[in-house]
Design a protein around this motif. Structure first.
Motif, PDB file in Angstrom:
ATOM      1  N   GLY A  39       4.393 -16.783 -15.343  1.00 50.82           N
ATOM      2  CA  GLY A  39       4.349 -16.328 -14.025  1.00 50.82           C
ATOM      3  C   GLY A  39       5.234 -15.187 -13.630  1.00 50.82           C
ATOM      4  O   GLY A  39       6.328 -15.529 -13.988  1.00 50.82           O
ATOM      5  N   ILE A  40       4.900 -14.214 -13.198  1.00 50.85           N
ATOM      6  CA  ILE A  40       5.727 -13.212 -12.844  1.00 50.85           C
ATOM      7  C   ILE A  40       5.802 -12.744 -11.339  1.00 50.85           C
ATOM      8  O   ILE A  40       6.510 -11.678 -10.848  1.00 50.85           O
ATOM      9  CB  ILE A  40       5.409 -11.794 -13.358  1.00 50.85           C
ATOM     10  N   GLY A  41       5.368 -13.594 -10.382  1.00 56.35           N
ATOM     11  CA  GLY A  41       5.230 -13.373  -9.162  1.00 56.35           C
ATOM     12  C   GLY A  41       4.113 -12.498  -8.576  1.00 56.35           C
ATOM     13  O   GLY A  41       3.647 -11.927  -9.156  1.00 56.35           O
ATOM     14  N   GLY A  42       3.828 -12.631  -7.216  1.00 54.16           N
ATOM     15  CA  GLY A  42       2.741 -11.725  -6.550  1.00 54.16           C
ATOM     16  C   GLY A  42       1.363 -12.110  -6.732  1.00 54.16           C
ATOM     17  O   GLY A  42       0.756 -11.346  -6.763  1.00 54.16           O
ATOM     18  N   GLY A  43       1.032 -13.367  -7.341  1.00 59.00           N
ATOM     19  CA  GLY A  43      -0.193 -13.756  -7.961  1.00 59.00           C
ATOM     20  C   GLY A  43      -0.522 -13.168  -9.228  1.00 59.00           C
ATOM     21  O   GLY A  43      -1.718 -13.247  -9.487  1.00 59.00           O
ATOM     22  N   VAL A  44       0.332 -12.593  -9.992  1.00 59.71           N
ATOM     23  CA  VAL A  44       0.195 -11.804 -11.286  1.00 59.71           C
ATOM     24  C   VAL A  44       0.415 -12.864 -12.272  1.00 59.71           C
ATOM     25  O   VAL A  44       1.813 -13.367 -12.374  1.00 59.71           O
ATOM     26  CB  VAL A  44       0.700 -10.628 -11.212  1.00 59.71           C
ATOM     27  N   LEU A  45       0.008 -12.991 -13.450  1.00 56.02           N
ATOM     28  CA  LEU A  45       0.617 -13.548 -14.689  1.00 56.02           C
ATOM     29  C   LEU A  45       0.449 -12.569 -15.816  1.00 56.02           C
ATOM     30  O   LEU A  45      -0.315 -11.697 -15.978  1.00 56.02           O
ATOM     31  CB  LEU A  45      -0.568 -14.645 -15.217  1.00 56.02           C
ATOM     32  N   GLY A  46       1.336 -12.820 -16.667  1.00 53.77           N
ATOM     33  CA  GLY A  46       1.342 -12.240 -17.902  1.00 53.77           C
ATOM     34  C   GLY A  46       0.579 -13.162 -18.970  1.00 53.77           C
ATOM     35  O   GLY A  46       0.791 -14.227 -18.834  1.00 53.77           O
ATOM     36  N   CYS A  47      -0.162 -12.395 -19.570  1.00 52.59           N
ATOM     37  CA  CYS A  47      -1.054 -13.417 -20.180  1.00 52.59           C
ATOM     38  C   CYS A  47      -0.821 -12.867 -21.758  1.00 52.59           C
ATOM     39  O   CYS A  47      -1.004 -11.587 -22.377  1.00 52.59           O
ATOM     40  CB  CYS A  47      -2.494 -13.050 -20.125  1.00 52.59           C
ATOM     41  N   ARG A  48      -0.173 -13.863 -22.670  1.00 51.35           N
ATOM     42  CA  ARG A  48       0.175 -13.663 -23.893  1.00 51.35           C
ATOM     43  C   ARG A  48      -1.077 -13.561 -24.750  1.00 51.35           C
ATOM     44  O   ARG A  48      -1.891 -14.669 -24.664  1.00 51.35           O
ATOM     45  CB  ARG A  48       1.199 -14.496 -24.611  1.00 51.35           C
ATOM     46  N   GLY A  49      -1.101 -12.643 -25.813  1.00 52.22           N
ATOM     47  CA  GLY A  49      -2.269 -12.530 -26.644  1.00 52.22           C
ATOM     48  C   GLY A  49      -1.699 -11.916 -28.032  1.00 52.22           C
ATOM     49  O   GLY A  49      -0.621 -11.795 -28.428  1.00 52.22           O
ATOM     50  N   PHE A  50      -2.511 -11.165 -28.624  1.00 52.08           N
ATOM     51  CA  PHE A  50      -2.292 -10.724 -29.915  1.00 52.08           C
ATOM     52  C   PHE A  50      -2.943  -9.307 -30.204  1.00 52.08           C
ATOM     53  O   PHE A  50      -3.959  -9.348 -29.729  1.00 52.08           O
ATOM     54  CB  PHE A  50      -2.260 -11.407 -31.238  1.00 52.08           C
ATOM     55  N   HIS A  51      -2.521  -8.372 -30.906  1.00 48.21           N
ATOM     56  CA  HIS A  51      -3.208  -7.188 -31.191  1.00 48.21           C
ATOM     57  C   HIS A  51      -3.583  -7.540 -32.833  1.00 48.21           C
ATOM     58  O   HIS A  51      -2.674  -7.899 -33.518  1.00 48.21           O
ATOM     59  CB  HIS A  51      -2.119  -5.993 -31.070  1.00 48.21           C
ATOM     60  N   SER A  52      -4.617  -6.839 -33.265  1.00 47.15           N
ATOM     61  CA  SER A  52      -4.780  -6.736 -34.739  1.00 47.15           C
ATOM     62  C   SER A  52      -5.546  -5.457 -34.704  1.00 47.15           C
ATOM     63  O   SER A  52      -6.427  -4.959 -34.313  1.00 47.15           O
ATOM     64  CB  SER A  52      -5.873  -7.944 -35.048  1.00 47.15           C
ATOM     65  N   SER A  53      -5.072  -4.939 -36.111  1.00 48.20           N
ATOM     66  CA  SER A  53      -5.690  -3.763 -36.667  1.00 48.20           C
ATOM     67  C   SER A  53      -5.445  -3.729 -37.957  1.00 48.20           C
ATOM     68  O   SER A  53      -4.623  -4.149 -38.664  1.00 48.20           O
ATOM     69  CB  SER A  53      -5.292  -2.346 -35.860  1.00 48.20           C
ATOM     70  N   ALA A 113       2.253  -9.636 -31.228  1.00 46.09           N
ATOM     71  CA  ALA A 113       2.072 -10.201 -30.196  1.00 46.09           C
ATOM     72  C   ALA A 113       1.788  -8.972 -29.162  1.00 46.09           C
ATOM     73  O   ALA A 113       2.064  -8.038 -29.489  1.00 46.09           O
ATOM     74  CB  ALA A 113       3.157 -10.959 -29.883  1.00 46.09           C
ATOM     75  N   SER A 114       0.792  -9.508 -28.046  1.00 45.04           N
ATOM     76  CA  SER A 114       0.826  -8.527 -26.865  1.00 45.04           C
ATOM     77  C   SER A 114       0.779  -9.379 -25.625  1.00 45.04           C
ATOM     78  O   SER A 114       0.351 -10.616 -25.575  1.00 45.04           O
ATOM     79  CB  SER A 114      -0.566  -7.790 -27.438  1.00 45.04           C
ATOM     80  N   THR A 115       1.041  -8.533 -24.503  1.00 48.88           N
ATOM     81  CA  THR A 115       0.877  -9.132 -23.201  1.00 48.88           C
ATOM     82  C   THR A 115      -0.051  -8.384 -22.258  1.00 48.88           C
ATOM     83  O   THR A 115       0.358  -7.101 -22.395  1.00 48.88           O
ATOM     84  CB  THR A 115       2.417  -9.287 -22.680  1.00 48.88           C
ATOM     85  N   THR A 116      -1.031  -8.534 -21.598  1.00 47.69           N
ATOM     86  CA  THR A 116      -1.285  -7.935 -20.528  1.00 47.69           C
ATOM     87  C   THR A 116      -1.411  -8.756 -19.167  1.00 47.69           C
ATOM     88  O   THR A 116      -1.039  -9.879 -19.083  1.00 47.69           O
ATOM     89  CB  THR A 116      -2.920  -7.584 -20.975  1.00 47.69           C
ATOM     90  N   MET A 117      -1.650  -7.998 -17.870  1.00 46.92           N
ATOM     91  CA  MET A 117      -1.457  -8.628 -16.804  1.00 46.92           C
ATOM     92  C   MET A 117      -2.780  -9.045 -16.163  1.00 46.92           C
ATOM     93  O   MET A 117      -3.872  -8.308 -16.236  1.00 46.92           O
ATOM     94  CB  MET A 117      -1.042  -7.624 -15.762  1.00 46.92           C
ATOM     95  N   TYR A 130      -5.117  -7.306 -14.301  1.00 44.28           N
ATOM     96  CA  TYR A 130      -4.560  -6.861 -12.992  1.00 44.28           C
ATOM     97  C   TYR A 130      -3.887  -5.397 -13.184  1.00 44.28           C
ATOM     98  O   TYR A 130      -3.010  -5.353 -14.204  1.00 44.28           O
ATOM     99  CB  TYR A 130      -3.294  -7.790 -12.634  1.00 44.28           C
ATOM    100  N   THR A 131      -4.655  -4.411 -12.908  1.00 42.51           N
ATOM    101  CA  THR A 131      -4.184  -2.958 -13.306  1.00 42.51           C
ATOM    102  C   THR A 131      -3.238  -2.133 -12.307  1.00 42.51           C
ATOM    103  O   THR A 131      -3.105  -0.865 -12.335  1.00 42.51           O
ATOM    104  CB  THR A 131      -5.612  -2.265 -13.211  1.00 42.51           C
ATOM    105  N   LYS A 132      -2.949  -2.790 -11.232  1.00 44.14           N
ATOM    106  CA  LYS A 132      -2.184  -2.068 -10.217  1.00 44.14           C
ATOM    107  C   LYS A 132      -0.610  -2.043 -10.674  1.00 44.14           C
ATOM    108  O   LYS A 132      -0.109  -2.981 -11.566  1.00 44.14           O
ATOM    109  CB  LYS A 132      -2.174  -2.704  -9.038  1.00 44.14           C
ATOM    110  N   ALA A 133       0.369  -1.200 -10.239  1.00 44.35           N
ATOM    111  CA  ALA A 133       1.528  -0.833 -10.886  1.00 44.35           C
ATOM    112  C   ALA A 133       2.444  -2.340 -10.385  1.00 44.35           C
ATOM    113  O   ALA A 133       2.161  -2.870  -9.437  1.00 44.35           O
ATOM    114  CB  ALA A 133       2.198   0.223 -10.097  1.00 44.35           C
ATOM    115  N   LEU A 134       3.072  -2.642 -11.262  1.00 44.95           N
ATOM    116  CA  LEU A 134       4.108  -3.759 -10.974  1.00 44.95           C
ATOM    117  C   LEU A 134       5.400  -3.417 -10.235  1.00 44.95           C
ATOM    118  O   LEU A 134       5.888  -2.230 -10.376  1.00 44.95           O
ATOM    119  CB  LEU A 134       4.560  -4.640 -12.222  1.00 44.95           C
ATOM    120  N   SER A 135       5.655  -4.197  -9.437  1.00 46.89           N
ATOM    121  CA  SER A 135       7.094  -4.167  -8.709  1.00 46.89           C
ATOM    122  C   SER A 135       8.254  -4.232  -9.643  1.00 46.89           C
ATOM    123  O   SER A 135       8.212  -4.631 -10.798  1.00 46.89           O
ATOM    124  CB  SER A 135       7.197  -5.169  -7.627  1.00 46.89           C
TER     125      SER A 135
END
Length: 886
Positions: free
Chosen positions: A227-241, A255-259, A383-388
């Motif tokens: 939880g980072i506020g404003g109804g937005v969550l950071g979601c932990r995941g992972f990158h693979s290549s 490890a990777s994080t998206t909003m 969530y693709t809008k700019a973070l505060s």
């Protein structure tokens, strides 16, 4: 600081008289350079065993080729399907129903228009009809209510849609291309073959209902949410290549994080997003923008819909036409409110939503209204809008992982992915190791630094006496008198001759709510009245930390119009450490030098000290994602005062939006006139050095991917070479080109340790490229989180560095950053280019650029730039050659 030595300060030689080089017009010729092969491995440093987040991959396919097919989807009437997301559902049905017609072969679908198989399908053109149950439609019932609330309709079988799938052969990709690349052979089809493997992993993640963002996968699990506020969550995941390395094919997992938006009740999300306590306080215009295109689940049917907007009127007043039935024959439609419809026909009183808009989940000309309280946001929506600033800071703090924690998370992600259970992956013969790859690192000794006569407490070369300077305060709450006194005290300790500020100019209270440009203009008026002339230096106190709207206009006014060097601060706590860091910046901007490499002072840098050498740092700053109306800003910094390599100047230009290649390096506009950035910097080197042209040109380039390496060599380097020939056709310097990548996913860990790798750790084996010349360097100390190494790629070396000489040079250049007395994560020239581009980008952000403004910081006006953007303003002659960006 350790590893330093004190000594008397020695002034740099004065600049020689201006003797401009001759200009000879030269045409840029085409070239076809490719990255150089590795010449050897480094040997210096203390050896250290490490683990890395690469997992060995064995590939023993029974087929010789991957087969690529184009796939297209059509509706029953023959029109192409444009909706995203339907492709996987349709192809899943094809796989289930037409398995024999597909030759029993599984396939990997990229989510768009391509699928891959191991071995060929039975034919080159295949066509299948598919009947797909449509469980999440936006059909309307009786004019304006979603039909899922109609109990009679809800009892009917779900509507189905008919599709036609057309699959046609495109090409085949030899699997041998992977083996060839691993053996160091050139293989143009390697990237295509590895792309197939990456698509396999994407499809596997899609079947596990992950959110897919390029090569990153995110699961719907509350344990992954931050939880980072404003109804937005950071979601932990992972990158693979998949990567080709010296140890073979490997799977790089990180490890990777998206909003994402917080799933749950729409009303709860809006309250948190707008930071209000009651639904009455919600700004519905803002809510409409925020909710548009998000997906919801509505009750009681659990149907899914996409929000297209809000109703014009509140739920208790918004009407629609409801067709009445009288037996088997319909009667005239009647107007009914959404609230009354739910209360009368479904016995649902939506009292919470009565006075507020409904969600519109229909189409632009055919609205479908659902009361707010009957809707929940679905999980895993980006969530693709700019973070505060607060959200960004919270995300950084909460997403940090210590080395051991990150290793455990990556191992868990690999096990949870369970690639071995996927039949399509198994058909390729892939076997993925479940253990981290072991590599050998080497820890380089930190270079010794030279400071002033007072040791590391004093500057090696303080700026000349700073007399006429001022403090301006834009309404910030700050003890200005204490700051003024303590700054002088600390400057004396550092060896700086900083007189007391001539005056402190406070902002007039009536302008505090004016626009940023008005506030700046009024401050400059007051400053001109208070001071006898343009100040040499201005300390500006901003009212807000980070992204103050005053910053851009103020920097532009000082650097362009006044010719005054300026430092902006927004202090929350002032102590000696804060003041020391502040003085590091001020001294560098005022032409002082805070510290030198000892071997720089002793002229003992291998190859660099033996022949005149210029070092370039190059970077491009882009606007926010999706902003095509904002130009990109290209910056090149160059070393001056050879044989020293600690002082730089910058040339900055605007160019077409989102373009990474720098197009302003060489700009001949007449037989004897070049408006390019390189010419400006080469002349500066010539004038700051006793009339010497550089024999060696070292170029550090930031921000380019491996697919762009050839463009760096054949477009940007070609421009730089042409600029040199334009100055003097007989002049033939030697070139070195190095790309630095920070946005990669390789990490290193100490065995059985909670600590990061030591600063100075370098790796050039096993996980590096099987052919080309690259290495990883962790120059910085990483006390928090997991250290990210910088990945350096040596594309060209005509100078002749050995592996040890080059690696030590790169390591040393991480210590010449004048804002710090310790190593930073990337070489200083690249960091300076990034700062220069970012600072000049503030000019674009806050003010319209004049058509008659100059194209960069040092040459004449050039009109509109590439892509139709006006050019950046010309810096004042008193600030042009300074380290204004430091």
């Amino acid at each position: 600081m350790k590893h330093s030595e004190a000594g008397p300060s020695k002034a740099l030689p004065p600049p020689p008289p201006v003797v401009p080089p001759s200009f000879v017009p030269v045409k840029v010729s085409g070239s076809n350079r490719t990255p150089m092969a590795r010449r050897g491995f480094g040997t210096k440093g203390q050896r250290i065993p490490l683990l890395t987040n690469h997992f060995n991959v064995k590939l023993s396919s029974t087929s010789d080729h991957f087969y690529q097919y184009s796939v297209a989807f059509f509706y029953e009437d023959g029109n192409p399907v444009e909706a995203k997301g339907v492709g996987r559902k349709v192809l899943d049905m094809v796989e289930n129903v037409y398995n024999s017609e597909m030759g029993g072969k599984g396939f990997a679908y990229d989510g768009e228009k391509t699928l891959f198989t191991v071995g060929p399908l039975p034919g080159t053109k295949l066509e299948f009809p598919v009947l797909l149950e449509n469980l999440s439609t936006n059909r309307t019932a009786r004019g304006g209510i979603s039909d899922e609330v109609d109990t009679k309709r809800a009892r009917r079988p779900p509507q189905s849609k008919s599709y036609t799938v057309k699959i046609s052969y495109a090409t085949k990709i030899p699997i041998q291309a992977i083996f060839n690349a691993l053996q160091g052979q050139d293989s143009e089809q390697f990237s295509e073959a590895v792309r197939v493997l990456d698509v396999l992993l994407r499809q596997h993640a899609a079947k596990q209902e992950c959110l897919i963002v390029r090569q990153c996968f995110f699961r719907d699990d509350p344990k992954n949410y931050i939880g980072i506020g404003g109804g937005v969550l950071g979601c932990r995941g992972f990158h693979s290549s998949f990567r080709a390395t010296q140890a073979g094919l490997s799977l790089n997992i990180d490890a990777s994080t998206t909003m994402i938006v917080r799933p749950g009740k729409v009303v709860d999300f809006l309250l948190e997003n707008q930071n209000v306590r009651n639904i009455r306080e919600i700004d519905w215009i803002k809510a409409k923008r925020t909710l548009k295109s998000l997906r919801i689940k509505s009750f009681p049917s659990n149907r899914e819909h996409k929000i297209i907007g809000l109703s014009v009127k509140p739920c208790g007043e918004q009407t629609f036409s409801l067709k009445q039935k009288n037996g088997d024959s319909p009667s005239d439609a009647v107007e009914i409110t959404v609230y009354n419809y739910y209360a009368k026909h479904h016995r649902i009183e939506v009292n919470q939503s009565r006075d507020y808009p409904c969600l519109d989940v229909g189409k632009p000309k055919r609205p479908v209204y659902i009361p707010l309280e009957l809707c929940e946001l679905l999980p895993l929506q980006r969530y693709t809008k700019a973070l505060s600033n607060l959200q960004r800071a919270s995300l950084v703090e909460k997403s940090r992982q210590k080395p051991r924690e990150r290793m455990n998370a990556l191992m868990g992600a690999l096990k949870q992915s369970n690639y071995g259970a996927d039949p399509v992956i198994n058909s390729t013969g892939i076997t993925i190791s479940t253990t981290f790859t072991q590599v050998e690192g080497r820890v380089l000794d930190p270079p010794k630094l030279k400071f002033g006569s007072g040791g590391d407490l004093t500057f090696v070369e303080p700026a000349k006496k700073i007399t006429c300077w001022a403090i301006v305060n834009f309404s910030a709450r700050c003890n200005v008198d204490g700051l003024r006194r303590d700054l002088r005290r600390c400057s004396e300790a550092k060896g700086m001759d900083l007189e007391d500020a001539y005056d402190v100019i406070e902002e007039s209270p009536q302008f505090r709510r004016a626009s940023a440009t008005v506030r700046v203009d009024k401050m400059v008026e007051n400053m001109r009245k208070a001071l006898p002339g343009p100040p040499l230096f201005i300390l500006c106190i901003l009212p807000e930390r980070k992204n103050s709207d005053i910053y851009g206009p103020w920097k532009r006014k000082c650097l362009v119009d006044l010719g005054s060097r300026t430092q902006c601060i927004a202090p929350t706590k002032i102590n000696d450490q804060y003041l020391t860091n502040l003085l590091l910046k001020i001294n560098a901007k005022m032409d002082g030098i805070n510290s030198l490499l000892s071997m720089e002072h002793l002229h003992s840098i291998p190859l660099v000290s033996q022949a005149p050498t210029i070092i370039f740092g190059m970077d491009v700053s882009h606007g926010a994602p999706g902003r095509s109306d904002v130009p990109s800003i290209a910056a090149v910094v160059s070393s001056r005062n050879w044989p020293f390599i600690s002082r730089y100047r910058a040339s900055v230009r605007s160019q077409s939006s989102r373009v990474e290649m720098i197009d302003g390096l060489f700009k001949p506009i007449a037989p004897d006139q070049d408006e390019g950035m390189i010419r400006e910097l080469l002349e500066d080197f010539y004038l700051s050095t006793p009339r010497l042209k550089p024999e060696n040109v070292i170029i550090f380039r930031d921000g380019v991917s491996e697919s762009q390496f050839n463009q760096v060599l054949n477009i940007e380097l070609e421009q730089i070479m042409a600029a040199c020939k334009f100055l003097d056709e007989s002049w033939k310097p030697k070139f070195m080109v190095i790309v630095a990548q920070k946005t990669h996913h390789t990490k290193f860990f100490q065995t059985n340790s909670d600590y990061n790798v030591p600063p100075g750790t370098i790796v050039d084996n096993k996980v590096c490229h099987p052919k080309y010349n690259d290495f990883y360097l962790c120059a910085q100390n990483g006390p928090i989180g997991t250290t990210r190494p910088t990945h350096y790629h040596v594309l060209l070396d005509q100078i002749g560095f050995s592996a040890d000489q080059l690696q030590e040079l790169v390591h040393s250049l991480s210590y010449v950053y004048q804002r710090s007395t310790t190593a930073i994560s990337v070489v200083a020239p690249i960091c300076y280019a990034h700062l220069a581009a970012g600072q000049m980008a503030q000019f674009v952000k806050f003010e319209d650029m004049s058509d008659s403004a100059s194209s960069h910081s040092g040459s004449a006006a050039a009109g509109a730039g590439a892509g139709g953007f006006n050019q950046l303003p010309k810096l004042h002659e008193r600030t042009r050659s300074s380290m204004f960006f430091c």
